[in-house]
Write a protein that holds these residues in place. Structure first.
Motif, short mmCIF file in Angstrom:
data_model
loop_
_atom_site.label_atom_id
_atom_site.label_comp_id
_atom_site.label_asym_id
_atom_site.label_seq_id
_atom_site.Cartn_x
_atom_site.Cartn_y
_atom_site.Cartn_z
N ARG A 71 0.83 -1.21 0.00
CA ARG A 71 0.00 0.00 0.00
C ARG A 71 0.86 1.26 0.00
O ARG A 71 0.53 2.26 -0.63
N GLU A 72 1.98 1.21 0.72
CA GLU A 72 2.87 2.38 0.83
C GLU A 72 4.18 2.07 0.12
O GLU A 72 5.26 2.19 0.68
N ARG A 73 4.07 1.68 -1.12
CA ARG A 73 5.22 1.17 -1.88
C ARG A 73 6.37 2.18 -1.98
O ARG A 73 7.54 1.80 -1.97
N ASP A 74 6.06 3.47 -2.06
CA ASP A 74 7.11 4.49 -2.20
C ASP A 74 7.85 4.77 -0.90
O ASP A 74 8.96 5.32 -0.92
N LEU A 75 7.24 4.42 0.22
CA LEU A 75 7.87 4.70 1.51
C LEU A 75 8.85 3.62 1.94
O LEU A 75 9.77 3.87 2.70
N ALA A 114 11.30 -7.72 -0.08
CA ALA A 114 10.40 -6.58 -0.22
C ALA A 114 11.08 -5.41 -0.94
O ALA A 114 10.45 -4.71 -1.73
N LEU A 115 12.36 -5.23 -0.68
CA LEU A 115 13.11 -4.17 -1.38
C LEU A 115 13.14 -4.44 -2.88
O LEU A 115 12.92 -3.54 -3.70
N ARG A 116 13.46 -5.67 -3.23
CA ARG A 116 13.53 -6.03 -4.65
C ARG A 116 12.16 -5.86 -5.32
O ARG A 116 12.05 -5.34 -6.43
N ALA A 158 13.89 1.02 4.24
CA ALA A 158 14.75 -0.17 4.29
C ALA A 158 16.21 0.20 4.12
O ALA A 158 17.09 -0.38 4.78
N TYR A 159 16.49 1.16 3.26
CA TYR A 159 17.87 1.57 3.03
C TYR A 159 18.50 2.13 4.31
O TYR A 159 19.72 2.03 4.49
N GLU A 160 17.68 2.71 5.16
CA GLU A 160 18.22 3.25 6.42
C GLU A 160 18.83 2.14 7.28
O GLU A 160 19.81 2.36 7.98
N LEU A 216 17.51 -13.85 10.56
CA LEU A 216 17.58 -14.32 9.18
C LEU A 216 16.24 -14.17 8.47
O LEU A 216 16.18 -13.77 7.29
N ILE A 217 15.16 -14.46 9.17
CA ILE A 217 13.83 -14.32 8.59
C ILE A 217 13.53 -12.84 8.31
O ILE A 217 13.02 -12.48 7.24
N ALA A 218 13.86 -11.99 9.27
CA ALA A 218 13.62 -10.55 9.10
C ALA A 218 14.46 -9.99 7.95
O ALA A 218 13.98 -9.18 7.15
N ASP A 219 15.72 -10.42 7.87
CA ASP A 219 16.59 -9.94 6.78
C ASP A 219 16.05 -10.38 5.42
O ASP A 219 16.13 -9.63 4.44
N THR A 220 15.51 -11.58 5.37
CA THR A 220 14.93 -12.07 4.11
C THR A 220 13.75 -11.22 3.70
O THR A 220 13.60 -10.86 2.53
N TYR A 221 12.90 -10.89 4.68
CA TYR A 221 11.77 -10.02 4.36
C TYR A 221 12.28 -8.71 3.76
O TYR A 221 11.77 -8.25 2.73
#
Length: 205
Positions: free
Chosen positions: A103-107, A170-172, A112-114, A161-166
């Motif tokens: 829903r908030e794809r631009d945010l 999601a970033l990709r 995530a980069y932070e 590991l699960i959180a990092d995968t998310y």
């Protein structure tokens, strides 16, 4: 009410107004196109005042992400207390987060980069504001305590590991998109993590 309490409440209201205005501008004008000056002007404060509350523009997103994490934690605690199986709760929370991200794809990308910011202080601040791994750890703890999970990795490491995968999937998806909706993409990734990609009899011990 003494003067110090009054000042604190005024500061809280001002911060809330700046946050609300900034998120609205990000959603309608785009995060990259919105400047600190734009936010300050729309909030009726000086640019210096904005930076008193948020030292950099991305810090506003950390408040947004923290709110999302709080909602997910509340959802997880409620569902576990209702006796819902931990894995079912994990998928529910996973779906809720994917829905929010879609829903908030631009945010999501700048948020995530932070977490991966080359400035270690900013990366640490982002990690603390976005404790997805802690929510996952909360959900999986009953399974870990009952011996239903592998013991060669700590619960904390599994959750990380699960959180990092998310984060990476999601970033990709946010950057490039796929044929699948994000929710399907995330469910596939989670199933892969939980079940493994290779038949157990073929995996070298």
């Amino acid at each position: 009410m003494d003067n110090s309490s009054l000042r604190e409440r005024q500061k809280e209201r001002r911060r809330a107004r700046i946050y609300s205005v900034a998120i609205d501008l990000f959603k309608h004008g785009g995060f990259q196109a919105t400047t600190a000056t734009d936010i300050a002007k729309a909030s009726n404060v000086s640019r210096g005042t904005f930076f008193n509350y948020y030292p950099y523009k991305e810090a506003v997103l950390l408040d947004y992400g923290s709110e999302v994490m709080d909602r997910l934690r509340d959802q997880a605690e409620t569902r576990l207390a209702q006796g819902i199986a931990p894995l079912a709760v994990l998928y529910e929370v996973w779906d809720a987060l994917a829905e929010e991200n879609a829903r908030e794809r631009d945010l999501f990308p700048p948020l995530a980069y932070e977490v991966m910011n080359p400035n270690p202080e900013r990366a640490r601040t982002a990690y603390q504001a976005l404790p997805l791994s802690k929510v996952i750890e909360l959900i999986l703890r009953p399974m870990h305590q009952s011996g239903q999970m592998r013991t060669d990795l700590s619960l904390q490491r599994i959750s990380n590991l699960i959180a990092d995968t998310y984060l990476m999937v999601a970033l990709r998806w946010s950057a490039y998109g796929t044929e699948r909706p994000l929710q399907e993409e995330m469910r596939l990734a989670l199933s892969l993590l939980l079940e493994g990609a290779v038949r157990r009899d073929l995996v070298r011990q």
